[in-house]
Design a protein around this motif. Structure first.
Motif, PDB file in Angstrom:
ATOM      1  N   ASP A 399     -19.378   1.242 -50.884  1.00 16.11           N
ATOM      2  CA  ASP A 399     -19.048   2.506 -50.226  1.00 16.11           C
ATOM      3  C   ASP A 399     -18.189   2.309 -48.981  1.00 16.11           C
ATOM      4  OD1 ASP A 399     -20.630   3.809 -52.124  1.00 16.11           O
ATOM      5  OD2 ASP A 399     -22.420   3.624 -50.873  1.00 16.11           O
ATOM      6  N   THR A 400     -18.552   1.343 -48.154  1.00 21.11           N
ATOM      7  CA  THR A 400     -17.945   1.237 -46.824  1.00 21.11           C
ATOM      8  C   THR A 400     -16.816   0.216 -46.723  1.00 21.11           C
ATOM      9  OG1 THR A 400     -19.501  -0.484 -46.098  1.00 21.11           O
ATOM     10  CG2 THR A 400     -20.171   1.827 -45.783  1.00 21.11           C
ATOM     11  N   GLY A 401     -16.819  -0.806 -47.594  1.00 21.28           N
ATOM     12  CA  GLY A 401     -15.871  -1.901 -47.444  1.00 21.28           C
ATOM     13  C   GLY A 401     -16.372  -3.008 -46.514  1.00 21.28           C
ATOM     14  N   HIS A 402     -17.586  -2.877 -46.026  1.00 18.21           N
ATOM     15  CA  HIS A 402     -18.183  -3.899 -45.153  1.00 18.21           C
ATOM     16  C   HIS A 402     -18.297  -5.232 -45.881  1.00 18.21           C
ATOM     17  CE1 HIS A 402     -22.008  -5.792 -43.431  1.00 18.21           C
ATOM     18  NE2 HIS A 402     -21.156  -5.813 -42.429  1.00 18.21           N
ATOM     19  N   ILE A 403     -17.895  -6.312 -45.215  1.00 21.76           N
ATOM     20  CA  ILE A 403     -18.115  -7.659 -45.733  1.00 21.76           C
ATOM     21  C   ILE A 403     -19.410  -8.174 -45.119  1.00 21.76           C
ATOM     22  CG2 ILE A 403     -17.267 -10.035 -45.812  1.00 21.76           C
ATOM     23  CD1 ILE A 403     -15.644  -8.169 -47.551  1.00 21.76           C
ATOM     24  N   PRO A 404     -20.421  -8.452 -45.939  1.00 25.55           N
ATOM     25  CA  PRO A 404     -21.719  -8.850 -45.375  1.00 25.55           C
ATOM     26  C   PRO A 404     -21.680 -10.277 -44.852  1.00 25.55           C
ATOM     27  CG  PRO A 404     -21.809  -8.932 -47.757  1.00 25.55           C
ATOM     28  CD  PRO A 404     -20.451  -8.367 -47.404  1.00 25.55           C
ATOM     29  N   HIS A 405     -22.775 -10.685 -44.259  1.00 28.28           N
ATOM     30  CA  HIS A 405     -22.834 -11.970 -43.564  1.00 28.28           C
ATOM     31  C   HIS A 405     -23.055 -13.138 -44.501  1.00 28.28           C
ATOM     32  CE1 HIS A 405     -24.566  -8.962 -40.518  1.00 28.28           C
ATOM     33  NE2 HIS A 405     -23.266  -9.022 -40.362  1.00 28.28           N
ATOM     34  N   THR A 406     -23.429 -12.882 -45.752  1.00 31.42           N
ATOM     35  CA  THR A 406     -23.588 -13.942 -46.736  1.00 31.42           C
ATOM     36  C   THR A 406     -22.956 -13.516 -48.050  1.00 31.42           C
ATOM     37  OG1 THR A 406     -25.753 -13.137 -47.497  1.00 31.42           O
ATOM     38  CG2 THR A 406     -25.749 -14.772 -45.720  1.00 31.42           C
ATOM     39  N   ALA A 407     -22.473 -14.502 -48.784  1.00 26.55           N
ATOM     40  CA  ALA A 407     -21.929 -14.265 -50.118  1.00 26.55           C
ATOM     41  C   ALA A 407     -22.261 -15.483 -50.977  1.00 26.55           C
ATOM     42  CB  ALA A 407     -20.419 -14.038 -50.057  1.00 26.55           C
ATOM     43  N   PRO A 408     -22.918 -15.269 -52.126  1.00 24.55           N
ATOM     44  CA  PRO A 408     -23.459 -14.011 -52.619  1.00 24.55           C
ATOM     45  C   PRO A 408     -24.383 -13.372 -51.579  1.00 24.55           C
ATOM     46  CG  PRO A 408     -23.642 -15.728 -54.285  1.00 24.55           C
ATOM     47  CD  PRO A 408     -23.244 -16.401 -53.026  1.00 24.55           C
ATOM     48  N   PHE A 409     -24.484 -12.039 -51.630  1.00 26.16           N
ATOM     49  CA  PHE A 409     -25.239 -11.354 -50.593  1.00 26.16           C
ATOM     50  C   PHE A 409     -26.731 -11.505 -50.848  1.00 26.16           C
ATOM     51  CE2 PHE A 409     -27.177  -7.363 -48.891  1.00 26.16           C
ATOM     52  CZ  PHE A 409     -27.154  -7.782 -47.575  1.00 26.16           C
ATOM     53  N   LEU A 410     -27.370 -12.298 -49.961  1.00 30.14           N
ATOM     54  CA  LEU A 410     -28.809 -12.546 -50.044  1.00 30.14           C
ATOM     55  C   LEU A 410     -29.420 -12.453 -48.652  1.00 30.14           C
ATOM     56  CD1 LEU A 410     -28.633 -15.485 -52.596  1.00 30.14           C
ATOM     57  CD2 LEU A 410     -29.681 -13.255 -53.027  1.00 30.14           C
ATOM     58  N   GLY A 411     -28.990 -11.432 -47.910  1.00 28.03           N
ATOM     59  CA  GLY A 411     -29.499 -11.223 -46.569  1.00 28.03           C
ATOM     60  C   GLY A 411     -28.767 -12.083 -45.565  1.00 28.03           C
ATOM     61  N   GLY A 412     -29.244 -12.036 -44.319  1.00 23.71           N
ATOM     62  CA  GLY A 412     -28.653 -12.866 -43.277  1.00 23.71           C
ATOM     63  C   GLY A 412     -27.981 -12.054 -42.193  1.00 23.71           C
ATOM     64  N   GLY A 413     -28.139 -12.493 -40.946  1.00 26.38           N
ATOM     65  CA  GLY A 413     -27.576 -11.799 -39.799  1.00 26.38           C
ATOM     66  C   GLY A 413     -26.206 -12.338 -39.436  1.00 26.38           C
ATOM     67  N   GLY A 414     -25.471 -11.542 -38.680  1.00 29.46           N
ATOM     68  CA  GLY A 414     -24.133 -11.945 -38.238  1.00 29.46           C
ATOM     69  C   GLY A 414     -23.450 -10.794 -37.529  1.00 29.46           C
ATOM     70  N   GLY A 415     -22.142 -10.766 -37.607  1.00 25.30           N
ATOM     71  CA  GLY A 415     -21.372  -9.714 -36.958  1.00 25.30           C
ATOM     72  C   GLY A 415     -20.217  -9.286 -37.832  1.00 25.30           C
ATOM     73  N   PRO A 416     -19.589  -8.166 -37.510  1.00 30.09           N
ATOM     74  CA  PRO A 416     -18.526  -7.626 -38.370  1.00 30.09           C
ATOM     75  C   PRO A 416     -17.232  -8.418 -38.333  1.00 30.09           C
ATOM     76  CG  PRO A 416     -18.742  -6.304 -36.379  1.00 30.09           C
ATOM     77  CD  PRO A 416     -19.882  -7.280 -36.367  1.00 30.09           C
ATOM     78  N   GLY A 417     -16.950  -9.087 -37.195  1.00 24.11           N
ATOM     79  CA  GLY A 417     -15.669  -9.760 -37.047  1.00 24.11           C
ATOM     80  C   GLY A 417     -15.676 -11.202 -37.508  1.00 24.11           C
ATOM     81  N   GLY A 418     -16.448 -12.054 -36.827  1.00 26.63           N
ATOM     82  CA  GLY A 418     -16.459 -13.478 -37.124  1.00 26.63           C
ATOM     83  C   GLY A 418     -16.988 -13.805 -38.501  1.00 26.63           C
ATOM     84  N   TRP A 419     -17.789 -12.934 -39.075  1.00 24.42           N
ATOM     85  CA  TRP A 419     -18.290 -13.118 -40.427  1.00 24.42           C
ATOM     86  C   TRP A 419     -17.413 -12.362 -41.431  1.00 24.42           C
ATOM     87  CZ3 TRP A 419     -21.047 -13.702 -36.129  1.00 24.42           C
ATOM     88  CH2 TRP A 419     -22.027 -14.696 -36.068  1.00 24.42           C
ATOM     89  N   GLY A 420     -17.145 -11.098 -41.152  1.00 24.95           N
ATOM     90  CA  GLY A 420     -16.368 -10.285 -42.087  1.00 24.95           C
ATOM     91  C   GLY A 420     -14.953 -10.776 -42.303  1.00 24.95           C
ATOM     92  N   CYS A 421     -14.395 -11.476 -41.305  1.00 27.79           N
ATOM     93  CA  CYS A 421     -13.005 -11.934 -41.421  1.00 27.79           C
ATOM     94  C   CYS A 421     -12.819 -12.951 -42.534  1.00 27.79           C
ATOM     95  CB  CYS A 421     -12.521 -12.511 -40.101  1.00 27.79           C
ATOM     96  SG  CYS A 421     -13.278 -14.105 -39.674  1.00 27.79           S
ATOM     97  N   ALA A 422     -13.895 -13.446 -43.116  1.00 26.40           N
ATOM     98  CA  ALA A 422     -13.762 -14.363 -44.255  1.00 26.40           C
ATOM     99  C   ALA A 422     -12.935 -13.744 -45.364  1.00 26.40           C
ATOM    100  CB  ALA A 422     -15.147 -14.739 -44.785  1.00 26.40           C
TER     101      ALA A 422
END
Length: 710
Positions: A399-422
């Motif tokens: 829906d949002t286009g958010h890149i989560p902090h882990t891939a495959p997505f299995l939870g995990g904390g982080g931030g929108p920039g330093g993690w999403g920029c992957a």
């Protein structure tokens, strides 16, 4: 492979055995077996293990995580779900007469019920789909597939978990279970089970394998407990020979460190007392060599309690070759290179670059994007990053286009920039190292979606928030003694701006029009950063903490005093004050500004915040924190190791170039270094550089390249 006719044992057994027998009048001309066993599987034919691949298929976004026990709320579906299958040539294993295919399943990531960090993700009990096609010389084809003709029974693995280890009851071991002479008492027809709602695709990334064996050193024996040292921090397992009577138990426990008195295991760095890595074996009265089948451990030390002999310790990771070498006159840099290579290989599993091989084991996008260029340059990782980038695209919020902090997505904390920029860093580094635009072409729409997501999280031009209930981190793992870290919005806005700038470059490279909003968003965000954090009289951003001035200079912000302030701060400080993002930004910027001596000083200083501290404490892999308080097998700070090649050796691609088709050799002139040598293997061939300082202090450079076809 068709996504139908899946089978399982029952909803209790975590490691079922399956067997399918068939009779051959003659051996076919070809025999192709495709298998998807979730979570992991082992394959046998006529009692013989097929292949040496471990932990297959590689983990992916199996299906929706909505409803799973996540540590913070997840409100949207992912963009894609897929499961991988593996193809085998069974022709060498077949014979005339009766043949048996045997498959043992394990939980893997598919059925994880115990976990300290990031929540539990249970997608179902282990399940199996296979397709077996035999073709004869006359063109006749015989097709067998998973169904009720396949029999199943529980195996000897009675409990197992990726994080906590396995329990094997060897009294249940039926050694001939996948042969034609097996006693089929207790075997039952497999049960049908719902197919995963996912795309089935063939696995092409490197599988995990036993890469080498280590002979551990016995440190001491205390009663029935023996303590061993592998001599290095590894990911893998210990093989033992169970020697006791039937019903006697052997317990193997693993840790990275010893306790304070040096006589026991310290579990803190690998997950703590609540997530101890251990394997339990119940003997059957005969000597049996065993090791865990469906999990690896992160450890240097281990204990064995009970009647058993240690056979070996094994390094078990993705089959990735080292394609580089480095050494120089400074012992810290030599240690840094070796420790990074070891750490990074320890964290390649299942086609992902994980954060650590024990506590979390996840493909954190922040850690992974930071080390991607270094890993691609120094290791044979092309196929691995192709797989992992698909995981990132599949993990993007639908829906949002958010890149989560882990891939495959299995939870995990982080931030929108330093993690999403992957989403843009991985394909751009892939293009720069390999000269291949495929990931950029595949990911370009996702990059634009992520940039729109970041824009939606802006207030007055700055990225100030992420998903509700998330962490919205900026910098991470800065020195604990620092009074403050960079503002999260500063770091997140930096990566947003870099993404906007890269989107323009990518559009030009792919011959696509640049989105009309790119330049205006760049202007708004840069103006906001200067307005919020810049002090024009000193030239400093955020008073210079945490390499703030280096971040700003990378964006073309600040004034003539900004560089002066940056250099003066670190000349006075004499050490790093940065976390995982600021450290590479700072060191790269100092080299770029002609401050190679200062960059070298920060890399090699022997203070409390330093790589030398890890080395002097006996570390063989990189720590998660400068203080050594968490994981001792975390590659993220190793992102700076590429500088040993681009700056110390001076192997530099032409500006705007890719694939090392054009490069120069310009080593940084660092007075404290007297010599250096090393090599990297590129798609064009191997580049070897060596230099030493002569009596006059001048660098004498030797370059030897082996181009393809020469």
């Amino acid at each position: 492979m068709e996504n139908k006719h899946w089978i399982q044992g029952d909803n209790v057994c975590e490691s079922p055995l399956f067997r399918r027998s068939f009779y051959l009048e003659e051996v076919p001309a070809s025999a192709r077996l495709a298998v998807c066993g979730l979570g992991y599987f082992l394959l046998f034919v006529n009692g013989e293990r097929v292949g040496d691949q471990e932990f297959i298929p590689a983990v992916t976004n199996y299906s929706s995580v909505l409803g799973c026990d996540t540590t913070y709320p997840v409100w949207e579906e992912r963009s894609g779900y897929r499961c991988l299958y593996v193809v085998f040539d069974l022709l060498p294993f077949l014979k005339t007469g009766e043949n048996v295919i045997g498959i043992q399943l394990g939980n893997g990531w598919y059925h994880q019920t115990k976990r300290v960090d990031e929540g539990k993700f249970i997608f179902g009990f282990p399940k199996l789909r296979y397709e077996f096609t035999m073709t004869y010389g006359n063109g006749e084809t015989v097709f067998l597939e998973s169904g009720p003709e396949t029999l199943w029974k529980p195996g000897e693995v009675t409990e197992h978990n990726l994080f906590c280890g396995e329990k094997l009851d060897l009294r249940l071991l039926q050694e001939d279970w996948c042969t034609g002479t097996a006693d089929l008492t207790g075997w039952k027809p497999a049960r049908p089970v719902h197919a995963p709602e996912a795309l089935l695709t063939q696995q092409n990334c490197p599988a995990d394998r036993v890469l080498r064996s280590i002979t551990p050193v016995l440190l001491e024996t205390d009663g029935g407990r023996s303590l061993y040292d592998c001599g290095e921090n590894i990911a893998g397992w210990v093989s033992i020979r169970c020697m006791g009577e039937s019903g006697e138990t052997v317990l193997v426990r693993y840790s990275e460190e010893l306790d304070r008195d040096g006589h026991g295991l310290d579990f803190l760095s690998a997950g703590g007392e609540g997530q101890i890595q251990e394997d339990c074996y119940i003997g059957n009265g005969s000597p049996v060599v065993v090791h865990p089948k469906f999990c690896w451990h992160g450890f240097r030390y281990f204990t064995v309690e009970g009647p058993a002999e240690v056979v070996s310790a094994s390094l078990v990771c993705s089959d990735i070759a080292v394609t580089s070498s480095f050494r120089c006159s400074d012992p810290v840099l030599n240690w840094l290179y070796e420790a990074y290579i070891r750490t990074q290989i320890n964290n390649f599993h299942n086609g992902i670059p994980s954060d650590c091989p024990h506590r979390e084991r996840l493909g954190y996008t922040g850690d992974g994007q930071l080390t991607s260029e270094t890993a691609m340059l120094l290791l044979d990782t092309k196929a691995l990053y192709e797989k992992w980038y698909q995981d990132i695209l599949d993990s993007q919020g639908a829906d949002t286009g958010h890149i989560p902090h882990t891939a495959p997505f299995l939870g995990g904390g982080g931030g929108p920039g330093g993690w999403g920029c992957a989403v843009y860093v991985i394909p751009w580094n892939y293009y720069r190292i390999y000269g291949d635009t495929r990931l950029l072409e595949k990911g370009y729409p996702a990059i634009l979606r992520w940039l729109d997501y970041m824009d939606s999280r802006c207030e007055n031009g700055l990225v100030t928030r992420e998903e509700e209930g998330g962490w919205c981190l900026g910098e991470w793992c800065a020195p604990a003694a620092e009074p403050e870290m960079l503002p999260a919005a500063f770091v997140n806005t930096y990566y947003y701006i870099r993404g906007l700038e890269e989107a323009g470059k990518i559009a030009q490279l792919l011959h696509r029009p640049e989105p009309e909003w790119v330049q205006e968003r760049i202007r708004l965000a840069k103006d906001a950063m200067e307005r919020t954090w810049f002090h024009p009289e000193t030239g400093a951003f955020c008073e210079g903490i945490g390499a703030a001035d280096a971040f700003a200079l990378n964006l073309g912000l600040g004034n003539a005093r900004t560089k002066e302030h940056l250099v003066a701060r670190y000349q006075n400080l004499g050490r790093l004050d940065t976390g995982i993002f600021g450290t590479p930004v700072l060191l790269e910027r100092l080299f770029k500004e002609g401050e190679a001596g200062l960059a070298f000083q920060l890399l090699t200083n022997r203070g409390e915040v330093s790589f030398a501290r890890m080395m002097e404490n006996g570390a063989t892999t990189l720590w998660e924190t400068w203080e050594g308080t968490q994981s001792h097998n975390h590659p993220m700070f190793g992102s700076v190791v590429k500088l040993l090649f681009t700056e110390i050796l001076g192997i530099r691609q032409k500006e705007g170039g890719c694939g090392y088709t054009e490069y120069s050799v310009e080593p940084a002139d660092i007075g404290a270094l007297s010599w250096a040598e090393g090599s990297v293997r590129t798609k064009e061939g191997t580049i070897h550089v060596a230099w030493k300082r002569d009596e006059k202090g001048t660098l004498q450079i030797t370059q030897n390249e082996k181009r393809k076809g020469k």
